[in-house]
Design an enzyme around this catalytic site. Structure first.
Site, short mmCIF file in Angstrom:
data_model
loop_
_atom_site.label_atom_id
_atom_site.label_comp_id
_atom_site.label_asym_id
_atom_site.label_seq_id
_atom_site.Cartn_x
_atom_site.Cartn_y
_atom_site.Cartn_z
N GLY A 185 0.82 -1.21 0.00
CA GLY A 185 0.00 0.00 0.00
C GLY A 185 0.85 1.26 0.00
O GLY A 185 0.51 2.26 -0.65
N ASP A 186 1.96 1.24 0.74
CA ASP A 186 2.88 2.38 0.75
C ASP A 186 3.50 2.58 -0.62
O ASP A 186 3.66 3.71 -1.09
CB ASP A 186 3.97 2.17 1.80
CG ASP A 186 3.41 2.06 3.20
OD1 ASP A 186 2.78 3.02 3.66
OD2 ASP A 186 3.59 1.01 3.82
N CYS A 187 3.88 1.48 -1.27
CA CYS A 187 4.46 1.56 -2.61
C CYS A 187 3.44 2.12 -3.60
O CYS A 187 3.76 2.97 -4.43
CB CYS A 187 4.95 0.18 -3.05
SG CYS A 187 5.79 0.17 -4.65
#
Length: 477
Positions: free
Chosen positions: A264-266
């Protein structure tokens, strides 16, 4: 929707940084007093997590300056997070009440067996430190990475986000206990469970109609441009409030290294990068799906800082420029770099890149951003936007990684890259290269390689215009 204009300011990541610890081991037997595996520790790896991971990924994806506005405690975990982030971002600290959050995963055989969470710290509300206000004032784009620890809810942060100029795109990665995104946010990126929780209301029988209904409801409720619901292995669904959402399938991810931690961060970091470059929301989500899928396939957050794996496609390591460079240099290898606009990739470029790769152990291509090309070549260039130029270069077998720079020359980028060899074409013979001094100061060499005569983007453009001018309806008629 039209493509926006890229802004020159940094990408500013706002959110809660954590300390992530992976304890890796092997599990070949069960505990005699309970039916649980006995993990024999082989190594321990620490990295910045939460908004810290988003900032690291943003720095590696963009190759640009990243500013992280976060809150960490004056404790061992907080000091470790700051040290881990020093190479990736300019960290602007907010006061914290309590201790820095630390998440420890016990893993064996590529699988997480248990996670242990510690730390009760939250960002302390109050006057915003001047450096934080200055960072947001000069932001070219903002990524809010909310992990529910109070940074995104800080009253000063909220006030500044609500008054950003219209040209500064905000990407918001929400948390179930965090605040709602400000009106006008360009893109919000909940996962399917978060979107369901935010939207409420009746549930659908199928996941795709459910995501479509939830995303459309949230676009209207939050008054944002777009909501992209991430669907794990199925990609993402983007609603911009219209009747038909966009569905972006994910490439198939398989194999023992697949790990969704940090995906999700990526996703959010990649989307923020495209919006920072002036891309459309649909382009941002498509690139985010591609990046996140490659990240998961490479092993997710657990792979960051791990030894390099065998290179079997041109995409391996292309998304992680700085980790590739560090691994190469740490093993005694030689980093080769070259740079240019690469507006229309032609035979001269390909020949130069192939020969450059043979000079060392990895090849990093430094590419002028769209704004940089315009400043050098005029308002009609580039013909091909930076995102597409990067994709084409990264697809070449001889190219290991691509980094984009905003300045007229790659001097600032080379200060960080420090290649062993900087390559230019022989057509630069006799020219005093601005980047030569920085390369040599760090112990590198500048070399010129033969260039195919008569091949250049400018000549291709001129020839195309000549042909167009004599066609019916062209300038020559």
């Amino acid at each position: 929707m039209s493509r926006g204009r890229p802004r020159g300011g940094p990408l500013v990541v706002v959110g809660d940084a954590l300390l992530d610890i992976d304890v890796e081991g092997t599990a070949g037997r069960l505990c005699p007093d309970a039916p649980v595996p006995v993990v024999e520790r082989t190594r321990e790896h620490r990295r910045a997590g939460g908004a810290g991971l988003a900032a690291r990924l943003a720095a590696e994806i963009t190759g640009r300056d990243v500013v992280l506005v976060t809150a960490v405690g004056d404790d061992e975990a907080g000091h470790r997070v700051g040290a881990l982030l020093a190479a990736y971002a300019d960290v602007v600290r907010l006061p914290m009440a309590g201790t820095t959050s630390c998440k420890t995963r016990i893993r064996a055989g590529g699988q997480t067996l248990v996670r242990i969470d510690e730390g009760d710290g939250r960002a302390a509300d109050g006057p915003l430190p001047p450096r934080a206000a200055e960072a947001l004032a000069r932001a070219g784009a903002v990524l809010v990475s909310d992990y529910g620890r109070g940074v995104a809810a800080h009253s000063g942060i909220r006030r500044l986000l609500a008054t950003l100029p219209d040209g500064v795109p905000v990407t918001w990665d929400p948390h179930p206990v965090g605040p709602r995104p400000p009106r006008g946010t360009r893109l919000v990126t909940p996962n399917h469970a978060e979107a369901r929780r935010f939207a409420g209301g009746p549930a659908a029988d199928e996941p795709l109609p459910q995501a479509a209904a939830d995303a459309a409801a949230l676009v209207g409720r939050w008054r944002v441009t777009g909501v992209a619901v991430t669907l794990g292995e199925h990609g993402a669904l983007l609603s911009m409030g219209g009747a038909a959402p966009h569905v972006i399938p994910a490439p198939v991810v398989a194999g023992p290294r697949a790990d969704g931690c940090g995906a999700g961060d990526c996703f959010a970091a990649a989307a923020a990068h495209v919006l920072h470059d002036g891309g459309m929301v649909t382009e941002a989500v498509a690139e985010a799906v591609r990046r996140a899928s490659a990240f998961v396939a490479a092993g997710g957050a657990a792979s960051l800082g791990a030894p390099a794996t065998p290179r079997d496609t041109a995409a391996v390591a292309a998304d992680d420029v700085w980790d590739l460079v560090r691994r190469t240099q740490a093993s005694g290898g030689r980093v080769v770099a070259t740079g240019g606009c690469f507006d229309l990739l032609h035979a001269g470029h390909v020949g130069l890149l192939r020969e450059a790769r043979r000079l060392g152990d990895c090849l990093v291509v430094c590419v002028n951003s769209d704004a940089s090309v315009r400043a050098l070549k005029g308002p009609d260039r580039p013909l091909v936007p930076a995102g597409d130029r990067v994709r084409v270069l990264a697809a070449l077998e001889c190219v290991d990684a691509v980094a984009v720079f905003d300045e007229l020359t790659p001097v600032a980028l080379l200060e960080r890259l420090r290649p062993g060899i900087w390559v230019k074409g022989a057509d630069y013979a006799g020219i005093d290269l601005a980047e030569a001094a920085v390369v040599r100061r760090h112990g590198g060499e500048v070399v010129l390689l033969p260039y195919l005569d008569g091949r250049s983007t400018s000549r291709l453009v001129a020839r195309a215009r000549e042909i167009t001018s004599v066609l019916p309806g062209g300038d020559g008629q």
